[in-house]
Write a protein that holds these residues in place. Sequence first.
Motif, PDB file in Angstrom:
ATOM      1  N   SER A 104      -0.682   8.469 -14.191  1.00 25.80           N
ATOM      2  CA  SER A 104      -1.810   8.898 -13.627  1.00 25.80           C
ATOM      3  C   SER A 104      -1.754   9.194 -12.188  1.00 25.80           C
ATOM      4  O   SER A 104      -2.649   9.509 -11.855  1.00 25.80           O
TER       5      SER A 104
ATOM      6  N   GLU B 119      -0.573   6.028  -4.450  1.00 21.51           N
ATOM      7  CA  GLU B 119      -0.879   7.027  -4.787  1.00 21.51           C
ATOM      8  C   GLU B 119      -0.002   8.001  -4.524  1.00 21.51           C
ATOM      9  O   GLU B 119       0.709   8.174  -3.700  1.00 21.51           O
TER      10      GLU B 119
ATOM     11  N   PHE C 154       2.482   5.027  -0.767  1.00 22.29           N
ATOM     12  CA  PHE C 154       2.224   6.405  -0.917  1.00 22.29           C
ATOM     13  C   PHE C 154       3.284   7.257  -1.244  1.00 22.29           C
ATOM     14  O   PHE C 154       4.598   6.940  -0.582  1.00 22.29           O
TER      15      PHE C 154
ATOM     16  N   GLN D 158       3.202   3.972 -14.379  1.00 23.44           N
ATOM     17  CA  GLN D 158       1.414   4.367 -13.883  1.00 23.44           C
ATOM     18  C   GLN D 158       1.717   5.664 -13.149  1.00 23.44           C
ATOM     19  O   GLN D 158       0.942   6.344 -13.273  1.00 23.44           O
ATOM     20  N   LEU D 159       2.602   5.758 -12.241  1.00 27.91           N
ATOM     21  CA  LEU D 159       2.627   7.078 -11.265  1.00 27.91           C
ATOM     22  C   LEU D 159       2.900   8.025 -12.095  1.00 27.91           C
ATOM     23  O   LEU D 159       2.279   9.178 -11.937  1.00 27.91           O
TER      24      LEU D 159
ATOM     25  N   ARG E 111       1.106  -1.307   0.126  1.00 26.58           N
ATOM     26  CA  ARG E 111      -0.167   0.057  -0.101  1.00 26.58           C
ATOM     27  C   ARG E 111       0.924   1.190  -0.054  1.00 26.58           C
ATOM     28  O   ARG E 111       1.456   1.618   0.928  1.00 26.58           O
TER      29      ARG E 111
ATOM     30  N   ARG F  64      -1.119   7.405 -10.203  1.00 25.16           N
ATOM     31  CA  ARG F  64      -1.804   6.245  -9.044  1.00 25.16           C
ATOM     32  C   ARG F  64      -1.152   4.974  -9.765  1.00 25.16           C
ATOM     33  O   ARG F  64      -0.442   4.900 -10.580  1.00 25.16           O
ATOM     34  N   TRP F  65      -1.444   3.692  -8.736  1.00 15.14           N
ATOM     35  CA  TRP F  65      -0.523   2.510  -9.189  1.00 15.14           C
ATOM     36  C   TRP F  65      -1.605   1.530  -8.794  1.00 15.14           C
ATOM     37  O   TRP F  65      -1.945   1.519  -7.389  1.00 15.14           O
ATOM     38  N   LEU F  66      -1.866   0.533  -9.645  1.00 10.09           N
ATOM     39  CA  LEU F  66      -2.870  -0.398  -9.381  1.00 10.09           C
ATOM     40  C   LEU F  66      -2.227  -1.638  -9.953  1.00 10.09           C
ATOM     41  O   LEU F  66      -1.914  -1.664 -11.214  1.00 10.09           O
TER      42      LEU F  66
ATOM     43  N   ARG G  55      -1.239  -1.229  -4.439  1.00 15.35           N
ATOM     44  CA  ARG G  55      -1.868  -0.044  -4.839  1.00 15.35           C
ATOM     45  C   ARG G  55      -1.255   1.337  -4.498  1.00 15.35           C
ATOM     46  O   ARG G  55      -0.506   0.935  -3.249  1.00 15.35           O
TER      47      ARG G  55
END
Length: 319
Positions: A128, A139, A91, A124-125, A89, A130-132, A137
């Motif tokens: 967007s 942000e 950040f 992804q970062l 998770r 974000r990362w999924l 996941r």
Amino acid sequence: MTPKAPATGHLSPRITDDGSFSLHSAEFAEGFHSRRGALLEAHCTYVNPAQLERFSAGEELTLVDVCVGLGTNSAALLEAAVPLGIRLRWFGLEIDPSPLALALAQPCFRRQWQPALGLDLLQQLQTSGRWLSPHGRGEMLWGDARGQIEALLGQVAGRCDLVMLDAFSPRHCPQLWSQEFLAALSGLLAPRGRLLTYCSAAAPRRSLMAAGLPLAALRSEASDPGAEAGDDLGDDPNGAWSAGTVAGPELEPSSPWWRPLSAMEREHLLSRAGEPYRDPSGTAAASTILTERLSAQALSGAEPASVWRRRWGLPGGAR
Ligand SMILES: C[S@@+](CC[C@H](N)C(=O)[O-])C[C@H]1O[C@@H](n2cnc3c(N)ncnc32)[C@H](O)[C@@H]1O
């Protein structure tokens, strides 16, 4: 060695001694990573002392990357966590999107990472924020980390397993080493959580202790087998003996990756070098923070750092 890509604004590319890609910032007059190796530093300072083996397969590890930059530390951490079955998770705090963009434009940087792991995270970062992924996941909280920390505390106060603090040095970026900002980062940590940083300067260490965190020195011999005594003393008088700092509410006094502070380091914290950087508003300019600290040092009854240096036979000691 310098890669072929041209310098972009205040950032210029460089290849570090282990062959991994990094940048130099003209704005902060500092490299993003140790010249001995960006990847080497990511593993020695962050991945190894994180002791990922503490976590079980299937467990979710909550991680805050303070100063994401190129994302080297986070990508290295992810690629070490996935084989253990650990999910992240994640950040990230970062003010400037250009280091990540510049790095991802470099084929040599992209080749450092596994396409479905580190490279996927960073792409992804960048795209967007974000990362999924099957592996977790995350942000990105773009902006001044001091302005984003309250929002982050609102989400994960007391629940973070790892905080990786990789700001430029206190001399060049004091706003991210202030007593107030470090207290806020401390508030993120879970009881077994750890804050890790390359920095072993006295003032941030004293501020972390003031925030109630036991701390220890990253072992330079374990962290950087190439380190030589007397090297890197410029910004950080302890640099030759310690490769950084680890702090955590329930930190064990020693491990293969860290040791208790030496007598020399403990005395360093009590000297004027331990005078904290202060930024109560969370918005002060670096120059203001530095000037106010100089004034506080001048008024302090603590031993001057030059006297401490002399006692321990360090360069720059008072005569
Ligand atoms: C030493 S570099 C980080 C290197 C990075 N951890 C990596 O692995 O590539 C420091 C970073 O701090 C960022 N930075 C500087 N001031 C900041 C602030 N006030 N808030 C958030 N990020 C900041 C810079 O843009 C830079 O990317």
